[in-house]
Write an enzyme that holds these catalytic residues in place. Structure first.
Site, PDB file in Angstrom:
ATOM      1  CG  ASP A 124      -1.903   0.964   1.239  1.00 28.57           C
ATOM      2  OD1 ASP A 124      -2.280   1.539   0.182  1.00 28.57           O
ATOM      3  OD2 ASP A 124      -2.573   1.255   2.060  1.00 28.57           O
ATOM      4  CB  SER A 160      -8.545  -5.699  -3.663  1.00 25.62           C
ATOM      5  OG  SER A 160      -9.241  -4.475  -3.661  1.00 25.62           O
ATOM      6  CG  ASN A 179      -7.832  -2.354  -5.659  1.00 23.81           C
ATOM      7  OD1 ASN A 179      -6.802  -3.114  -5.540  1.00 23.81           O
ATOM      8  ND2 ASN A 179      -7.859  -1.531  -4.578  1.00 23.81           N
ATOM      9  CD  GLU A 225       3.044 -13.242  15.517  1.00 28.68           C
ATOM     10  OE1 GLU A 225       3.000 -12.425  15.960  1.00 28.68           O
ATOM     11  OE2 GLU A 225       2.558 -14.567  16.288  1.00 28.68           O
TER      12      GLU A 225
HETATM   13  C1  FPP Z   1      -2.370   0.045  -3.230  1.00 26.94           C
HETATM   14  O1  FPP Z   1      -1.608   1.457  -3.223  1.00 26.94           O
HETATM   15  C2  FPP Z   1      -1.713  -0.374  -4.198  1.00 26.94           C
HETATM   16  C3  FPP Z   1      -2.394  -1.036  -5.316  1.00 26.94           C
HETATM   17  C4  FPP Z   1      -3.664  -0.927  -5.430  1.00 26.94           C
HETATM   18  C5  FPP Z   1      -1.752  -1.648  -6.575  1.00 26.94           C
HETATM   19  C6  FPP Z   1      -0.580  -2.490  -6.247  1.00 26.94           C
HETATM   20  C7  FPP Z   1       0.232  -2.768  -7.306  1.00 26.94           C
HETATM   21  C8  FPP Z   1       1.617  -2.529  -7.407  1.00 26.94           C
HETATM   22  C9  FPP Z   1       2.412  -2.590  -6.197  1.00 26.94           C
HETATM   23  C10 FPP Z   1       2.148  -2.589  -8.832  1.00 26.94           C
HETATM   24  C11 FPP Z   1       2.930  -3.707  -9.227  1.00 26.94           C
HETATM   25  C12 FPP Z   1       2.345  -5.065  -8.928  1.00 26.94           C
HETATM   26  C13 FPP Z   1       2.921  -6.078  -9.761  1.00 26.94           C
HETATM   27  C14 FPP Z   1       2.537  -7.325  -9.125  1.00 26.94           C
HETATM   28  C15 FPP Z   1       3.484  -5.937 -10.807  1.00 26.94           C
HETATM   29  P1  FPP Z   1      -2.639   2.595  -3.165  1.00 26.94           P
HETATM   30  O2  FPP Z   1      -2.613   3.144  -4.704  1.00 26.94           O
HETATM   31  O3  FPP Z   1      -4.052   2.542  -2.772  1.00 26.94           O
HETATM   32  O4  FPP Z   1      -1.771   3.742  -2.429  1.00 26.94           O
HETATM   33  P2  FPP Z   1      -2.563   4.994  -1.708  1.00 26.94           P
HETATM   34  O5  FPP Z   1      -3.305   4.118  -0.400  1.00 26.94           O
HETATM   35  O6  FPP Z   1      -1.260   5.670  -1.003  1.00 26.94           O
HETATM   36  O7  FPP Z   1      -3.574   5.560  -2.614  1.00 26.94           O
END
Ligand code: FPP
Length: 246
Positions: free
Chosen positions: A24, A69, A72, A211
């Protein structure tokens, strides 16, 4: 069906055998730099390789990461489309590297809403790495813990309805066999970056005795060193699984 997790696949003393990560903070990381959110997701994708490669050094045999998710989809169309493109690029770009590094990749989550090109690449990556077992990387994509349990229950009910399963035999050993994670051991350690202390529908059944580490670092800033420190600190914890220390 793929073979179940190998019971010989021993835990390294004091190390978490299976680490699950809620990655995150990409959006905030980008905003802090005055850049669009997708810039943060791209930076986050680069971190994945570093952490996967660090796993053997810290005794981690299974790494499961939350990439997208079931909730998302509520993000803007631009962000969702950008993330889907990023996943396709990641798979194409990393396929050879992952295969050569002995990483076995699996995907969990519901594939029905994903586009055909992405599904094809996911299948290709799973097949290309199917004989590896140095590190097991599981990518949760269109994954939600409740959705997974609902889908599992549907399949279980189908088996009951068609006489393959006796309802009297449904217990804590039976249900996990229907989950997306049926070949994986339960996570020992769940890490969430970016300062939020919630689990957001991630591995709900599987993490019953895990954990947890909630850390302030935003995912694009998460380093191998911090990962190592969390794995080491896990080694100092006493896990009792509901029992009293002997
Ligand atoms: C949450 O951060 C992150 C996501 C919904 C996407 C996760 C994806 C990656 C790390 C990209 C790469 C993954 C792979 C497997 C290539 P957020 O956008 O909710 O952050 P925020 O809470 O600061 O808005």
């Amino acid at each position: 069906m793929t073979a179940a997790a190998d019971p010989q696949d021993a835990t390294v003393e004091g190390c978490p055998r299976h680490v699950a990560i809620i990655m995150d903070g990409n959006g905030r990381w980008a905003t802090q730099r005055g850049r669009p959110r997708l810039f943060g997701h791209h930076a986050g994708a680069k971190r994945v390789r570093e952490i996967v490669e660090a796993c053997p050094d810290f005794g981690v045999k299974y790494l499961t990461i939350f990439a997208f998710s079931t909730e998302n989809w509520k993000r803007t169309q631009v962000e969702v489309a950008g993330l889907m493109t990023l996943f396709r690029r990641y798979i194409s770009k990393e396929m050879r590297h992952l295969r050569e590094r002995g990483v076995r990749v699996r995907f969990i989550g519901d594939r029905v809403r994903l586009d055909d090109k992405l599904i094809k690449l996911m299948n290709e990556l799973e097949e290309a790495t199917a004989h590896n077992d140095h590190v097991n990387l599981t990518i949760a994509l269109n994954y939600g813990g409740r959705d997974e349990v609902a889908r599992a229950t549907q399949r279980l009910a189908q088996d009951v309805a068609e006489g393959r399963l006796n309802p009297d035999n449904v217990d804590e050993e039976t249900l996990p066999k229907y989950l997306d994670t049926y070949v994986l051991p339960d996570p020992d350690l769940v890490i969430r970056t970016s300062g939020e202390a919630r689990i957001s529908n991630f591995l709900l059944w599987q993490s019953a005795y895990a954990e947890y580490e909630f850390i302030d670092t935003l995912w694009p800033d998460f380093t191998r060193a911090e990962f190592g420190a969390l794995c080491a600190s896990y080694g100092g914890r006493e896990r009792r699984f509901g029992a009293v220390k002997a």
